[in-house]
Scaffold this active site. Structure first.
Site, mmCIF file in Angstrom:
data_model
loop_
_atom_site.group_PDB
_atom_site.id
_atom_site.type_symbol
_atom_site.label_atom_id
_atom_site.label_comp_id
_atom_site.label_asym_id
_atom_site.label_seq_id
_atom_site.Cartn_x
_atom_site.Cartn_y
_atom_site.Cartn_z
ATOM 1 N N LEU A 8 0.826 -1.208 0.000
ATOM 2 C CA LEU A 8 0.000 0.000 0.000
ATOM 3 C C LEU A 8 0.860 1.257 0.000
ATOM 4 C CD1 LEU A 8 -2.596 -1.248 2.636
ATOM 5 C CD2 LEU A 8 -2.892 -1.175 0.153
ATOM 6 N N GLY A 9 1.916 1.228 -0.806
ATOM 7 C CA GLY A 9 2.783 2.395 -0.955
ATOM 8 C C GLY A 9 2.133 3.455 -1.822
ATOM 9 N N MET A 11 1.776 3.790 -5.024
ATOM 10 C CA MET A 11 0.887 3.259 -6.060
ATOM 11 C C MET A 11 -0.242 2.452 -5.437
ATOM 12 S SD MET A 11 1.904 3.861 -9.385
ATOM 13 C CE MET A 11 1.791 2.425 -10.440
ATOM 14 N N GLY A 12 0.093 1.492 -4.589
ATOM 15 C CA GLY A 12 -0.901 0.587 -4.036
ATOM 16 C C GLY A 12 -1.972 1.295 -3.229
ATOM 17 N N ASP A 30 -0.157 -4.406 4.330
ATOM 18 C CA ASP A 30 1.147 -3.782 4.176
ATOM 19 C C ASP A 30 1.944 -4.036 5.447
ATOM 20 O OD1 ASP A 30 2.427 -1.458 2.226
ATOM 21 O OD2 ASP A 30 3.104 -1.227 4.291
ATOM 22 N N SER A 112 1.161 1.725 -15.262
ATOM 23 C CA SER A 112 1.762 3.034 -15.435
ATOM 24 C C SER A 112 0.753 4.092 -15.023
ATOM 25 C CB SER A 112 2.176 3.254 -16.902
ATOM 26 O OG SER A 112 2.782 4.522 -17.066
ATOM 27 N N GLY A 114 1.749 6.311 -11.989
ATOM 28 C CA GLY A 114 2.424 6.999 -10.894
ATOM 29 C C GLY A 114 1.464 7.633 -9.912
ATOM 30 N N LYS A 164 5.301 -3.424 -20.445
ATOM 31 C CA LYS A 164 5.607 -2.308 -19.543
ATOM 32 C C LYS A 164 7.096 -1.981 -19.562
ATOM 33 C CE LYS A 164 4.900 0.702 -16.180
ATOM 34 N NZ LYS A 164 6.099 0.806 -15.411
ATOM 35 N N HIS A 167 7.694 -0.013 -22.633
ATOM 36 C CA HIS A 167 7.123 1.318 -22.348
ATOM 37 C C HIS A 167 8.124 2.162 -21.573
ATOM 38 C CE1 HIS A 167 5.205 3.944 -19.332
ATOM 39 N NE2 HIS A 167 4.267 4.197 -20.223
ATOM 40 N N GLU A 171 10.150 5.580 -22.518
ATOM 41 C CA GLU A 171 10.092 6.718 -21.589
ATOM 42 C C GLU A 171 11.491 7.262 -21.315
ATOM 43 O OE1 GLU A 171 9.581 6.533 -16.919
ATOM 44 O OE2 GLU A 171 7.672 6.129 -17.920
#
Length: 291
Positions: A8-9, A11-12, A30, A112, A114, A164, A167, A171
């Protein structure tokens, strides 16, 4: 739909919130108890009704492997594990085989978006069987951006993370091109407002993009980037892209150069430039700078 979410950082945590806004039930686990809804993987699995779907959003390598190993002992046939982290695609086949031996499905998903994903949605690239993907589809539909695009079943297991990875390689090259152009504009005396030049490119040009928009945001915060050190880390996916290119004999000069430019950024006094300076002095008598 019910979902177990591990990790659960940045992104999560936002993914959990976006899914809840869409009406799904999410149980998050987490290592940080302040972020978690449950306090162990066993408790998380116990909260879910079958067939269970558990989405893993932890760092690639050891953390992902240990999480998959533990889930393999807790889940039941018909359940599905989704790896939404930045795992190397070659690990996906190993994880899928490990889980398949217990009748558990596996889907790899490149994500993707962020820190902007909560509001804008996440671009999703996933790999796995049609049957396993179908069990996760309501989650994919809630996470993706609005509209017809932004989500793709890229192929079999490993395809999502491979897509990804490519990708991210693209980037790297795009960011390097903007960075080189910015440095050249800053260098000359005739251009007096580089920030506004970048801003002008946001409409009507072939190089407009979200990355360009973000560059303008950064310049609005710090016009000449004086507060930053010229150092850029790499996530690992740029390296994997170049390695895959070598394995498949595909030339990637722009992506490879952008990766090497990041390596150069970590050298405050480049050993290579010492040799180049010495050689220029030897064959042409060009001046060298001493410490």
């Amino acid at each position: 739909m019910e979902l177990g979410l591990v990790g659960l950082g940045k992104m999560g945590g936002n993914m959990r919130e976006r899914l809840r806004r869409a009406g799904h039930t999410v149980f998050g686990y987490d290592h940080n108890p302040d972020l978690a809804d449950v306090h162990s993987l066993r408790e998380l699995v116990g909260k879910l009704s079958g067939p269970r779907v558990v989405w893993v959003m932890v760092p690639a390598g050891g953390p992902t492997q240990s999480t998959v190993d533990e889930l393999a002992e807790l889940l039941e046939p018909g359940d599905v594990v989704v790896d939404g982290g930045n795992s190397r695609w070659t690990d996906d086949e190993k994880h899928a085989a490990e889980l398949a031996s217990k009748g558990i499905g596996f889907v790899d998903c490149g994500v993707s978006g962020g820190v902007w994903g909560l509001e804008n949605g996440y671009a999703l690239m996933y790999g796995g069987s049609e049957e396993d993907v179908a069990k996760v589809q309501p989650i994919f539909d809630a996470l993706k951006p609005e509209g017809d695009f932004g989500s793709v079943h890229a192929g079999k297991v490993g395809a999502g993370h491979f897509a990804k990875m490519v990708h991210n390689g693209i980037e790297y090259a795009m960011m390097q091109a903007y960075a080189e152009g910015w440095e050249l504009l800053e260098k000359v005396d005739s251009v007096t407002d580089v920030r506004e030049v970048f801003r002008s490119w946001q409409e009507g040009t072939v190089i407009r993009s979200w990355l360009l928009d973000l560059a303008v945001n950064a310049l609005d915060e710090d016009e000449h980037l004086d507060e930053l050190r010229g150092y850029a880390q790499d996530s690992g996916e740029g390296r994997w892209t170049v390695e895959a290119a070598i394995d498949n004999a595909v030339p990637l000069p722009a992506i490879t150069a952008s990766l090497f430019a990041r390596f150069a950024s970590r050298q405050e006094d480049s050993p290579q430039m010492k040799m180049i300076a010495a050689l220029r002095n030897q064959f042409g008598g060009h001046a060298v700078e001493k410490k």
